[in-house]
Motif scaffolding. Structure first.
Motif, PDB file in Angstrom:
ATOM      1  N   SER A  14       0.806  -1.222   0.000  1.00  0.00           N
ATOM      2  CA  SER A  14       0.000   0.000   0.000  1.00  0.00           C
ATOM      3  C   SER A  14       0.839   1.271   0.000  1.00  0.00           C
ATOM      4  O   SER A  14       0.315   2.355  -0.219  1.00  0.00           O
ATOM      5  N   GLY A  15       2.115   1.171   0.269  1.00  0.00           N
ATOM      6  CA  GLY A  15       2.994   2.339   0.309  1.00  0.00           C
ATOM      7  C   GLY A  15       4.332   1.961   0.891  1.00  0.00           C
ATOM      8  O   GLY A  15       4.666   0.783   0.963  1.00  0.00           O
ATOM      9  N   THR A  16       5.073   2.944   1.349  1.00  0.00           N
ATOM     10  CA  THR A  16       6.398   2.681   1.919  1.00  0.00           C
ATOM     11  C   THR A  16       6.436   2.862   3.429  1.00  0.00           C
ATOM     12  O   THR A  16       7.473   2.670   4.048  1.00  0.00           O
ATOM     13  N   GLY A  17       5.292   3.221   4.023  1.00  0.00           N
ATOM     14  CA  GLY A  17       5.216   3.411   5.463  1.00  0.00           C
ATOM     15  C   GLY A  17       3.884   2.930   5.997  1.00  0.00           C
ATOM     16  O   GLY A  17       2.967   2.612   5.225  1.00  0.00           O
ATOM     17  N   CYS A  18       3.756   2.883   7.312  1.00  0.00           N
ATOM     18  CA  CYS A  18       2.517   2.458   7.957  1.00  0.00           C
ATOM     19  C   CYS A  18       1.379   3.394   7.544  1.00  0.00           C
ATOM     20  O   CYS A  18       1.457   4.608   7.745  1.00  0.00           O
ATOM     21  N   GLU A  19       0.319   2.810   6.988  1.00  0.00           N
ATOM     22  CA  GLU A  19      -0.809   3.623   6.514  1.00  0.00           C
ATOM     23  C   GLU A  19      -1.390   4.511   7.609  1.00  0.00           C
ATOM     24  O   GLU A  19      -1.615   5.702   7.404  1.00  0.00           O
ATOM     25  N   GLU A  20      -1.639   3.936   8.759  1.00  0.00           N
ATOM     26  CA  GLU A  20      -2.272   4.689   9.839  1.00  0.00           C
ATOM     27  C   GLU A  20      -1.335   5.741  10.429  1.00  0.00           C
ATOM     28  O   GLU A  20      -1.760   6.859  10.719  1.00  0.00           O
ATOM     29  N   CYS A  21      -0.075   5.397  10.617  1.00  0.00           N
ATOM     30  CA  CYS A  21       0.891   6.372  11.144  1.00  0.00           C
ATOM     31  C   CYS A  21       1.070   7.530  10.168  1.00  0.00           C
ATOM     32  O   CYS A  21       1.205   8.679  10.588  1.00  0.00           O
ATOM     33  N   GLU A  22       1.064   7.242   8.884  1.00  0.00           N
ATOM     34  CA  GLU A  22       1.206   8.298   7.873  1.00  0.00           C
ATOM     35  C   GLU A  22       0.053   9.296   7.973  1.00  0.00           C
ATOM     36  O   GLU A  22       0.245  10.496   7.840  1.00  0.00           O
ATOM     37  N   ARG A  32       5.401  -4.021   8.609  1.00  0.00           N
ATOM     38  CA  ARG A  32       4.886  -5.332   8.226  1.00  0.00           C
ATOM     39  C   ARG A  32       3.896  -5.151   7.076  1.00  0.00           C
ATOM     40  O   ARG A  32       3.185  -4.151   7.002  1.00  0.00           O
ATOM     41  N   ARG A  33       3.819  -6.164   6.213  1.00  0.00           N
ATOM     42  CA  ARG A  33       2.968  -6.118   5.022  1.00  0.00           C
ATOM     43  C   ARG A  33       1.953  -7.244   5.064  1.00  0.00           C
ATOM     44  O   ARG A  33       2.313  -8.407   5.235  1.00  0.00           O
ATOM     45  N   CYS A  34       0.682  -6.909   4.904  1.00  0.00           N
ATOM     46  CA  CYS A  34      -0.352  -7.936   4.818  1.00  0.00           C
ATOM     47  C   CYS A  34      -0.139  -8.704   3.518  1.00  0.00           C
ATOM     48  O   CYS A  34      -0.062  -8.112   2.440  1.00  0.00           O
ATOM     49  N   ALA A  35      -0.044 -10.010   3.606  1.00  0.00           N
ATOM     50  CA  ALA A  35       0.227 -10.838   2.429  1.00  0.00           C
ATOM     51  C   ALA A  35      -1.017 -11.013   1.556  1.00  0.00           C
ATOM     52  O   ALA A  35      -0.916 -11.508   0.448  1.00  0.00           O
ATOM     53  N   ARG A  36      -2.151 -10.581   2.048  1.00  0.00           N
ATOM     54  CA  ARG A  36      -3.380 -10.701   1.255  1.00  0.00           C
ATOM     55  C   ARG A  36      -3.721  -9.421   0.505  1.00  0.00           C
ATOM     56  O   ARG A  36      -4.021  -9.442  -0.672  1.00  0.00           O
ATOM     57  N   CYS A  37      -3.680  -8.275   1.201  1.00  0.00           N
ATOM     58  CA  CYS A  37      -4.140  -7.033   0.570  1.00  0.00           C
ATOM     59  C   CYS A  37      -3.050  -5.988   0.409  1.00  0.00           C
ATOM     60  O   CYS A  37      -3.290  -4.936  -0.169  1.00  0.00           O
ATOM     61  N   GLY A  38      -1.845  -6.241   0.934  1.00  0.00           N
ATOM     62  CA  GLY A  38      -0.738  -5.319   0.774  1.00  0.00           C
ATOM     63  C   GLY A  38      -0.672  -4.193   1.796  1.00  0.00           C
ATOM     64  O   GLY A  38       0.242  -3.372   1.745  1.00  0.00           O
ATOM     65  N   HIS A  39      -1.612  -4.144   2.738  1.00  0.00           N
ATOM     66  CA  HIS A  39      -1.608  -3.088   3.757  1.00  0.00           C
ATOM     67  C   HIS A  39      -0.273  -3.070   4.491  1.00  0.00           C
ATOM     68  O   HIS A  39       0.217  -4.106   4.940  1.00  0.00           O
ATOM     69  N   ILE A  40       0.318  -1.891   4.614  1.00  0.00           N
ATOM     70  CA  ILE A  40       1.545  -1.745   5.388  1.00  0.00           C
ATOM     71  C   ILE A  40       1.173  -1.173   6.747  1.00  0.00           C
ATOM     72  O   ILE A  40       0.517  -0.136   6.845  1.00  0.00           O
ATOM     73  N   GLY A  41       1.566  -1.887   7.798  1.00  0.00           N
ATOM     74  CA  GLY A  41       1.312  -1.454   9.161  1.00  0.00           C
ATOM     75  C   GLY A  41       2.576  -1.571   9.990  1.00  0.00           C
ATOM     76  O   GLY A  41       3.537  -2.234   9.589  1.00  0.00           O
ATOM     77  N   CYS A  42       2.571  -0.925  11.140  1.00  0.00           N
ATOM     78  CA  CYS A  42       3.739  -0.980  12.014  1.00  0.00           C
ATOM     79  C   CYS A  42       3.679  -2.209  12.922  1.00  0.00           C
ATOM     80  O   CYS A  42       2.614  -2.754  13.197  1.00  0.00           O
ATOM     81  N   CYS A  43       4.842  -2.628  13.379  1.00  0.00           N
ATOM     82  CA  CYS A  43       4.988  -3.844  14.185  1.00  0.00           C
ATOM     83  C   CYS A  43       4.447  -3.667  15.612  1.00  0.00           C
ATOM     84  O   CYS A  43       4.126  -2.557  16.041  1.00  0.00           O
ATOM     85  N   ASP A  44       4.394  -4.757  16.335  1.00  0.00           N
ATOM     86  CA  ASP A  44       3.900  -4.729  17.716  1.00  0.00           C
ATOM     87  C   ASP A  44       4.857  -4.046  18.687  1.00  0.00           C
ATOM     88  O   ASP A  44       4.470  -3.767  19.815  1.00  0.00           O
ATOM     89  N   ASN A  45       6.088  -3.772  18.272  1.00  0.00           N
ATOM     90  CA  ASN A  45       7.002  -2.997  19.108  1.00  0.00           C
ATOM     91  C   ASN A  45       6.846  -1.508  18.865  1.00  0.00           C
ATOM     92  O   ASN A  45       7.475  -0.704  19.543  1.00  0.00           O
ATOM     93  N   SER A  46       6.034  -1.127  17.884  1.00  0.00           N
ATOM     94  CA  SER A  46       5.732   0.273  17.605  1.00  0.00           C
ATOM     95  C   SER A  46       4.564   0.697  18.482  1.00  0.00           C
ATOM     96  O   SER A  46       3.806  -0.142  18.976  1.00  0.00           O
ATOM     97  N   LEU A  47       4.414   1.990  18.675  1.00  0.00           N
ATOM     98  CA  LEU A  47       3.319   2.485  19.516  1.00  0.00           C
ATOM     99  C   LEU A  47       1.948   2.105  18.973  1.00  0.00           C
ATOM    100  O   LEU A  47       1.050   1.742  19.728  1.00  0.00           O
ATOM    101  N   ALA A  53      -3.499  -4.708  14.421  1.00  0.00           N
ATOM    102  CA  ALA A  53      -4.845  -4.122  14.357  1.00  0.00           C
ATOM    103  C   ALA A  53      -5.502  -4.430  13.014  1.00  0.00           C
ATOM    104  O   ALA A  53      -6.705  -4.694  12.951  1.00  0.00           O
ATOM    105  N   HIS A  54      -4.713  -4.424  11.945  1.00  0.00           N
ATOM    106  CA  HIS A  54      -5.242  -4.758  10.619  1.00  0.00           C
ATOM    107  C   HIS A  54      -5.746  -6.198  10.603  1.00  0.00           C
ATOM    108  O   HIS A  54      -6.831  -6.477  10.077  1.00  0.00           O
ATOM    109  N   TYR A  55      -4.981  -7.102  11.183  1.00  0.00           N
ATOM    110  CA  TYR A  55      -5.436  -8.491  11.279  1.00  0.00           C
ATOM    111  C   TYR A  55      -6.756  -8.565  12.051  1.00  0.00           C
ATOM    112  O   TYR A  55      -7.699  -9.220  11.624  1.00  0.00           O
ATOM    113  N   GLY A  56      -6.842  -7.863  13.167  1.00  0.00           N
ATOM    114  CA  GLY A  56      -8.062  -7.878  13.961  1.00  0.00           C
ATOM    115  C   GLY A  56      -9.267  -7.321  13.211  1.00  0.00           C
ATOM    116  O   GLY A  56     -10.380  -7.819  13.356  1.00  0.00           O
TER     117      GLY A  56
END
Length: 116
Positions: A14-22, A32-47, A53-56
């Motif tokens: 979806s991009g080069t950075g976490c969609e929500e953080c951006e 991290r990258r969703c292997a199904r839809c390409g969503h880029i999100g930050c890891c569990d060590n990120s705030l 959350a995307h998985y949920g």
């Protein structure tokens, strides 16, 4: 790893950075990258923990690291790590010159304390 519905290798990230953080001018530790839809999100060590959350929110169970040089996948449903998996549409990671944590200019100087 169940590839039939959990992974779509044709979908680009979806991009080069976490969609929500951006959207909020936030920052992340690792991506991290969703292997199904390409969503880029930050890891569990990120705030934000936006990849989990995307998985949920979607039920898309498999993610891949979006860090340069890393090819591992994580299956949330099975709680299993896979050292490698199918090739996904490029790019395979964020740009090499994008810092970790990132992005440049938005990471606070006391970031280790904030994540601690």
């Amino acid at each position: 790893m169940s590839e039939d519905t959990a992974i779509d290798p044709s979908v680009p990230p979806s991009g080069t950075g976490c969609e929500e953080c951006e959207k909020t001018d936030g920052w992340w530790l690792h991506l991290r990258r969703c292997a199904r839809c390409g969503h880029i999100g930050c890891c569990d060590n990120s705030l934000g923990k936006h990849a989990t959350a995307h998985y949920g929110a979607t039920g898309h169970p498999v993610l891949r690291s979006f860090e340069p040089g890393e090819e591992w996948f994580w299956d949330y449903a099975r709680e299993e790590l896979y050292e490698s998996g199918p090739a996904l549409a490029p790019p395979e990671s964020h740009p090499v010159d994008q810092p970790v944590p990132g992005p440049a200019g938005r990471v606070p100087p006391d970031w280790p304390r904030l994540l601690g």
